[in-house]
Design a protein around this motif. Sequence first.
Motif, PDB file in Angstrom:
ATOM      1  N   ASN A 124     116.352 -16.933  50.106  1.00  0.00           N
ATOM      2  CA  ASN A 124     115.892 -18.324  50.079  1.00  0.00           C
ATOM      3  C   ASN A 124     115.583 -18.906  51.453  1.00  0.00           C
ATOM      4  N   GLU A 127     111.879 -18.496  53.427  1.00  0.00           N
ATOM      5  CA  GLU A 127     110.694 -19.337  53.214  1.00  0.00           C
ATOM      6  C   GLU A 127     110.680 -20.543  54.144  1.00  0.00           C
ATOM      7  N   LYS A 128     111.837 -20.995  54.586  1.00  0.00           N
ATOM      8  CA  LYS A 128     111.929 -22.184  55.439  1.00  0.00           C
ATOM      9  C   LYS A 128     111.697 -21.857  56.919  1.00  0.00           C
ATOM     10  N   THR A 133     103.646 -15.231  57.947  1.00  0.00           N
ATOM     11  CA  THR A 133     103.869 -14.734  56.594  1.00  0.00           C
ATOM     12  C   THR A 133     104.174 -13.235  56.588  1.00  0.00           C
ATOM     13  N   LYS A 136     107.737 -12.767  57.324  1.00  0.00           N
ATOM     14  CA  LYS A 136     108.539 -13.172  56.165  1.00  0.00           C
ATOM     15  C   LYS A 136     108.588 -12.040  55.134  1.00  0.00           C
ATOM     16  N   GLU A 137     107.439 -11.402  54.911  1.00  0.00           N
ATOM     17  CA  GLU A 137     107.390 -10.298  53.946  1.00  0.00           C
ATOM     18  C   GLU A 137     108.269  -9.140  54.399  1.00  0.00           C
ATOM     19  N   ARG A 140     111.883 -10.141  53.802  1.00  0.00           N
ATOM     20  CA  ARG A 140     112.248 -10.023  52.380  1.00  0.00           C
ATOM     21  C   ARG A 140     112.498  -8.563  52.012  1.00  0.00           C
TER      22      ARG A 140
END
Length: 157
Positions: A124, A127-128, A133, A136-137, A140
Amino acid sequence: MPSDPRAVPDELRSINSNLKAVVTFKNLTHRPATLFWLNFRGERVQYKTLQSQEHYHMNTFATHKWIVRDANTGDHLQVDGCHIYDPRPWNGENHRVLILILLPVYSLKDICIQAVRDRISSCNPIEKLEIPTSIKEELRSAFKQQIDIKHNLNLFK
């Protein structure tokens, strides 16, 4: 994984069991290191987890491929200076070949992803974060890999 072993490149799978190889893997990292054999289809087969400074005597074969991963995070570790270890044949020596497990030189990007991954408890907060991006990927993916490893460890308790 393809059912035909020839569909997997020889560099990523074991080929045959014709020539013996006798080695000792020694973990020189501060991380627990899990040894995986890449079988004839290129699939990982978990063998042993070595704690820091621990060693393991292995009778294997030339052309059998080995990789090592951090047991807690899945991060790759170097084995004999490489990502994939390919033993040399035993020539009747009276000693085993010492194979060192070491930390690779991670890129700054990899170190940052590892640091963030190790400090969050779920996907969670990712995303903040005000980061690209693509990062972020990768976070994750790294977080999911760590969750999968922890889940698999709990299966063996």
